[in-house]
Design a protein around this motif. Sequence first.
Motif, short mmCIF file in Angstrom:
data_model
loop_
_atom_site.label_atom_id
_atom_site.label_comp_id
_atom_site.label_asym_id
_atom_site.label_seq_id
_atom_site.Cartn_x
_atom_site.Cartn_y
_atom_site.Cartn_z
N GLU A 20 10.08 -1.77 -5.41
CA GLU A 20 9.43 -0.27 -5.11
C GLU A 20 8.11 -0.30 -5.58
O GLU A 20 7.11 -0.14 -4.62
CB GLU A 20 10.43 0.01 -6.30
CG GLU A 20 11.40 0.94 -5.95
CD GLU A 20 11.75 1.60 -7.22
OE1 GLU A 20 11.31 1.67 -8.39
OE2 GLU A 20 13.21 2.11 -7.50
N ALA A 69 21.01 -3.27 1.76
CA ALA A 69 20.67 -1.19 1.90
C ALA A 69 20.52 -0.93 1.22
O ALA A 69 19.98 0.09 1.32
CB ALA A 69 22.36 -1.19 2.96
N ASP A 70 20.61 -1.04 -0.48
CA ASP A 70 20.79 -0.28 -1.61
C ASP A 70 19.15 -0.61 -1.46
O ASP A 70 18.42 0.12 -1.51
CB ASP A 70 21.52 -0.98 -2.61
CG ASP A 70 20.99 0.03 -3.80
OD1 ASP A 70 20.35 1.15 -3.85
OD2 ASP A 70 20.93 -0.54 -4.88
N GLU A 72 16.84 -0.94 0.82
CA GLU A 72 16.24 -1.30 1.67
C GLU A 72 15.96 1.08 0.97
O GLU A 72 14.81 1.83 1.59
CB GLU A 72 16.19 -0.70 3.11
CG GLU A 72 15.53 -0.35 4.11
CD GLU A 72 16.69 -0.96 5.34
OE1 GLU A 72 16.14 0.06 6.66
OE2 GLU A 72 17.47 -1.33 5.68
N ARG A 73 17.12 1.36 0.84
CA ARG A 73 16.94 2.66 0.50
C ARG A 73 15.76 3.07 -0.67
O ARG A 73 15.00 3.95 -0.65
CB ARG A 73 18.90 3.56 0.55
CG ARG A 73 19.70 3.45 1.26
CD ARG A 73 20.85 4.55 0.81
NE ARG A 73 21.08 3.37 -0.41
CZ ARG A 73 22.27 2.68 -0.35
NH1 ARG A 73 22.61 2.40 1.38
NH2 ARG A 73 22.77 1.98 -1.05
N ARG A 74 15.77 2.03 -1.88
CA ARG A 74 14.77 2.40 -2.33
C ARG A 74 13.42 2.09 -2.11
O ARG A 74 12.43 3.10 -2.47
CB ARG A 74 14.71 1.09 -3.35
CG ARG A 74 16.25 1.15 -4.24
CD ARG A 74 16.42 2.05 -5.80
NE ARG A 74 17.28 1.82 -6.64
CZ ARG A 74 17.59 1.70 -7.90
NH1 ARG A 74 16.23 0.88 -8.11
NH2 ARG A 74 18.30 0.99 -8.31
N GLN A 76 12.56 2.79 1.66
CA GLN A 76 11.99 4.16 2.13
C GLN A 76 11.78 4.98 1.13
O GLN A 76 10.96 6.17 1.12
CB GLN A 76 13.13 4.37 2.89
CG GLN A 76 13.77 2.68 4.13
CD GLN A 76 14.67 3.42 5.00
OE1 GLN A 76 15.29 4.15 4.89
NE2 GLN A 76 14.78 2.58 6.13
N ALA A 77 12.16 5.13 0.56
CA ALA A 77 12.42 6.34 -0.44
C ALA A 77 11.23 6.25 -1.77
O ALA A 77 10.12 7.55 -2.15
CB ALA A 77 12.97 6.68 -1.68
N PRO A 80 8.38 5.86 2.61
CA PRO A 80 9.76 6.17 4.04
C PRO A 80 8.80 6.07 5.90
O PRO A 80 9.41 5.37 6.19
CB PRO A 80 9.52 6.99 3.89
CG PRO A 80 8.47 8.80 2.46
CD PRO A 80 8.43 7.56 1.72
N ARG A 86 14.99 -6.64 6.61
CA ARG A 86 15.78 -7.59 5.80
C ARG A 86 16.46 -8.38 6.36
O ARG A 86 16.25 -9.04 7.92
CB ARG A 86 16.98 -6.43 5.31
CG ARG A 86 17.51 -5.47 5.97
CD ARG A 86 18.85 -4.93 5.60
NE ARG A 86 19.49 -4.65 5.84
CZ ARG A 86 20.12 -3.14 5.92
NH1 ARG A 86 19.69 -2.37 5.64
NH2 ARG A 86 21.42 -3.36 6.39
#
Length: 293
Positions: A20, A69-70, A72-74, A76-77, A80, A86
């Motif tokens: 993050e 993937a987890d 990357e989601r963090r 992009q949140a 974005p 990755r």
Amino acid sequence: MSGPVVVGVDGSPSSLAAVEVAAREARLRGSGLRLVHAFGWPSGHVPPGVPPWNPADVGLRVLVDGTLADAERRAQAVAPQVDVTRDVVVGEPLTVLEIESRTAELAVVGTRGLGKFAALLLGSTAVHLVTHGRCPVLVVRGRPDPEGPVLLAVDGSRGAVGAVEFAFAEASLRGAELLALHVWNICTERAYDHPADPPFASYDEERLRAVEERLLAESLCGLRDKYQDVAVRHRLVRGRIRPSLIEAGGGAQLVVVGARGRGGFAGLLLGSVSQAVLQHAHCPVAVVRTGKE
């Protein structure tokens, strides 16, 4: 074109927090974010029939992809608009991150992890990464004050030039005040007239203070014109280095130090002072090398 912000990922809470922070740093710089998972076989053991560069054949790819993937989601949140890539790289984490740092603008790591990343910033491994990495290293720890200043540890050495410029750039990107801190004490040798002067000779405290004030001002010379948007505050402290630096970082959003130093900050990342800063700082710490040092 500058390189990406690189962050080591292993799925631990510390590494996800680092993701993050790395995403925010990439957003501030307008650069890409690279998520890297270093895969090394335990004790060098490779299962029979499995290529050492391909963990997928033993069912690890799904696990690793899920971790990335987890992450990357963090990322992009938080940011974005940042381009995220990755990769899984076979090798020891320190070696992998060292190689990644050669093309990175910034490397971001957490203070704790899983597996090989578990002791990344404990003992000699931190020194290894800081000493051999080719870009600044941002260590994510503590609870930074988002409204606080960027704290720069100033010692006036040539090895700290990169840290000074990095601190100015970070303060500019963050829209934050820059607090330039210089710690001094009567053990300094800069005020003696000759190298042969005895270390316990009488000293003129006002003279010493004037010398240290001049050193602090000269260390920032030139960059204040380059970064006119940055408000700069000086602080000259007579005292012990470690507690002074740690205390000053209590209200900061980032502490910036050089990888080498002289005088008050000499050996900052080579001994007990480095352990104190990395283990007790109240906010993230950026370690910046200058040249080949």
